[in-house]
Scaffold this motif. Structure first.
Motif, PDB file in Angstrom:
ATOM      1  N   ASP A 106       0.803  -1.275  -0.132  1.00  0.00           N
ATOM      2  CA  ASP A 106       0.044   0.048  -0.244  1.00  0.00           C
ATOM      3  C   ASP A 106       1.065   1.204   0.027  1.00  0.00           C
ATOM      4  O   ASP A 106       0.311   2.376   0.225  1.00  0.00           O
ATOM      5  N   ARG A 107       2.148   1.255  -0.312  1.00  0.00           N
ATOM      6  CA  ARG A 107       3.211   2.346  -0.115  1.00  0.00           C
ATOM      7  C   ARG A 107       3.779   2.547  -1.434  1.00  0.00           C
ATOM      8  O   ARG A 107       4.265   1.390  -2.006  1.00  0.00           O
ATOM      9  N   LEU A 108       4.039   3.841  -2.039  1.00  0.00           N
ATOM     10  CA  LEU A 108       4.688   4.096  -3.054  1.00  0.00           C
ATOM     11  C   LEU A 108       6.032   4.971  -2.486  1.00  0.00           C
ATOM     12  O   LEU A 108       5.941   5.812  -1.652  1.00  0.00           O
ATOM     13  N   TYR A 109       7.241   4.094  -3.124  1.00  0.00           N
ATOM     14  CA  TYR A 109       8.443   4.615  -2.570  1.00  0.00           C
ATOM     15  C   TYR A 109       9.318   5.569  -3.573  1.00  0.00           C
ATOM     16  O   TYR A 109       8.916   5.322  -4.668  1.00  0.00           O
ATOM     17  N   GLY A 110       9.957   6.536  -3.103  1.00  0.00           N
ATOM     18  CA  GLY A 110      10.668   7.429  -3.948  1.00  0.00           C
ATOM     19  C   GLY A 110      11.070   8.589  -3.449  1.00  0.00           C
ATOM     20  O   GLY A 110      10.077   9.051  -2.643  1.00  0.00           O
ATOM     21  N   LYS A 113       8.362   4.001  18.592  1.00  0.00           N
ATOM     22  CA  LYS A 113       8.176   3.231  17.314  1.00  0.00           C
ATOM     23  C   LYS A 113       8.568   4.193  16.164  1.00  0.00           C
ATOM     24  O   LYS A 113       9.332   3.833  15.207  1.00  0.00           O
ATOM     25  N   ASP A 114       7.849   5.287  16.329  1.00  0.00           N
ATOM     26  CA  ASP A 114       8.187   6.307  15.087  1.00  0.00           C
ATOM     27  C   ASP A 114       9.497   6.796  14.959  1.00  0.00           C
ATOM     28  O   ASP A 114       9.786   7.025  13.896  1.00  0.00           O
ATOM     29  N   ASP A 174       5.507   6.622   9.194  1.00  0.00           N
ATOM     30  CA  ASP A 174       6.286   5.809   8.330  1.00  0.00           C
ATOM     31  C   ASP A 174       6.664   6.459   6.975  1.00  0.00           C
ATOM     32  O   ASP A 174       7.401   5.705   6.184  1.00  0.00           O
ATOM     33  N   THR A 175       6.375   7.763   6.780  1.00  0.00           N
ATOM     34  CA  THR A 175       6.839   8.258   5.696  1.00  0.00           C
ATOM     35  C   THR A 175       8.369   8.284   5.258  1.00  0.00           C
ATOM     36  O   THR A 175       8.833   8.120   4.278  1.00  0.00           O
ATOM     37  N   GLU A 179      12.028   6.864   1.636  1.00  0.00           N
ATOM     38  CA  GLU A 179      10.746   8.006   1.645  1.00  0.00           C
ATOM     39  C   GLU A 179       9.384   7.125   0.965  1.00  0.00           C
ATOM     40  O   GLU A 179       9.515   6.571  -0.177  1.00  0.00           O
ATOM     41  N   SER A 180       8.379   7.349   1.562  1.00  0.00           N
ATOM     42  CA  SER A 180       7.174   6.500   0.908  1.00  0.00           C
ATOM     43  C   SER A 180       6.087   7.316   1.468  1.00  0.00           C
ATOM     44  O   SER A 180       5.702   8.123   2.099  1.00  0.00           O
TER      45      SER A 180
END
Length: 455
Positions: A125-129, A276-277, A426-427, A434-435
């Motif tokens: 569910d994540r897009l990375y870049g 956690k973060d 979590d970005t 980075e996501s």
């Protein structure tokens, strides 16, 4: 004269988004592929290419005008390109400025990346870049919200996509003054912040300000052998270590007299969540006093971000004559840059050890910001976020700074400012990998469309 208007629902807008969503993701991927670093060491042509891509995307959204414009830096040099697009408001309706930035942070160590930073890569569910969340997603949230509203858009819109935010927006103030008439608006939506958690929306209502202070300490007129003079002559590193240690008390709270801070907080931020973060080690104690949210959002902090000393690999047995340091001071809402700089300078001057010579270098900064929770626009935004995400929106602060907001308030003092954004804990903005959490990206588009419809 205005006409009657039937408010749209989140379900209406989500249904409209579905057929164009893949094309929106394709535009986002195209932007991510451009390494738009507004840094002197990087290729400025890439920032220009990124601005041209944003302008091309905006050109398909029904704006009356789309321009690539530049401000000037304080030294007279030209700033990086920004995109400004305008669509006039129907009579009697407000104008909303939609802000984002198309420049990005450097990648850092490429070995830490699990994907190509300039190729948008979907994993679950994540897009990375690099820049996929900070802040090229913000650009597409604005544009996609206009897509789903289509002919139902009933406010004026100014799209303002800056090209140098990650480099400190050096030409921003000149840009605002130079193009004041083009940017004039009643409400400003800044899509460059974060949600409380993945799936839980938030409206950012406070930001700490920031100032950076450089200074040096000198104890000798030249470097000397540590074996010959060590134990008698204080070197600059010893003096700097002693001076820096005075900036905090025994529990890590800032110990600079004159800085403003509030230790009370109405929002609970569980310690396990921040551990956690942040990735703090289980054996590492947290610093400061008061509620965690207060420590992060409403109290000052001081971090040593630079220290000129040889790396271990090239160190020698030498007493250093001069040492230079850089401090990043986060300023709580209610304080000012001028007061913070003056307070820190007074503190350093009062605590210089061994009679060392203290000399100040460059300083820069931006003021803190606190929203009015009773502002009707704030209430509209919170309701839109809650409906779009399907869960109650949170009012939250951010420990970081967006210094240009102070400039926006000074140039447009009557405007309401709404700070939103697609990021989550979590970005990893500014870091490797980075996501963007795609369900929140979709919900953010729907939320912004609801805001524009209800404003």
């Amino acid at each position: 004269m205005t006409t009657s208007h039937t408010p749209l629902t989140a379900a209406d807008l989500r249904a409209r988004l579905a057929p164009v969503y893949d094309s929106v993701l394709a535009e986002l991927a195209e932007l991510v592929a451009i390494p738009s670093l507004a840094w002197a060491s990087s290729d400025p042509a890439q920032v220009q290419a990124s601005a041209e891509a944003v302008a091309r995307f905006a050109g398909t959204r029904g704006f009356d005008s789309v321009e690539i414009l530049r401000g000037r830096n304080t030294d007279g040099s030209e700033g990086y390109p920004a995109v400004v697009a305008r669509r006039a408001a129907p009579e009697g309706r407000p104008t909303v400025l939609l802000y984002a930035h198309h420049d990005v942070q450097p990648t850092g160590d490429l070995a830490l990346w699990e994907t190509d930073p300039f190729t948008a890569t979907k994993k679950g569910d994540r897009l990375y870049g690099r820049g996929v969340a900070d802040d090229k997603a913000g650009v597409l949230i604005h544009l996609a919200a206009l897509d789903v509203l289509a002919d139902d858009l009933n406010v004026g819109v100014v799209l303002f996509v800056e090209g140098e935010e990650e480099a400190g927006s050096p030409s921003f103030r000149d840009f605002l003054e130079r193009y004041r008439d083009k940017l004039a608006s009643d409400v400003i939506v800044v899509a460059d912040s974060a949600n409380w958690a993945a799936g839980t929306p938030a409206l950012t209502t406070s930001l700490r300000g920031m100032c950076a202070i450089e200074f040096s300490l000198t104890t000798l007129d030249h470097d000397v052998h540590s074996g010959v003079y060590g134990g008698l002559v204080p070197d600059a590193m010893m003096a700097m270590t002693r001076l820096l240690n005075t900036l905090w008390d025994e529990n890590g709270s800032v110990a600079v007299e004159g800085l403003v801070g509030v230790r009370e907080s109405e929002v609970d931020y569980p310690e396990e969540t921040v551990r956690k973060d942040s990735g703090v080690l289980p054996t590492t104690d947290l610093i400061g006093a008061g509620p965690i949210s207060s420590r992060l959002w409403r109290q000052p902090s001081i971090t040593v971000t630079g220290l000129d000393n040889p790396p271990v690999a090239v160190s020698s047995n030498t007493l250093r004559a001069t040492m230079r340091a850089k401090l990043s001071v986060r300023i709580a809402p209610g304080d000012s840059v001028d007061n913070a700089i003056a307070s820190v300078k007074r503190h350093l001057e009062a605590h210089v050890p061994f009679g060392a010579q203290l000399e100040f270098g460059e300083v820069e900064g931006g003021n803190a910001w606190l929203a009015d929770p009773e502002d009707p626009s704030v209430q509209i935004a919170q309701g839109a976020l809650s409906e779009a995400f399907g869960t109650d929106s949170v009012f939250m602060g951010i420990g970081g700074s967006i210094p240009f907001i102070a400039d926006l308030l000074e140039v447009f003092p009557g405007a309401s400012i709404l700070v939103t954004g697609p990021q989550d804990p979590d970005t990893r903005a500014h870091s490797a990998n980075e996501s963007l959490y795609l369900p929140d990206f979709e919900a953010s588009i729907v939320a912004e469309a609801l805001m524009l419809d209800r404003l």
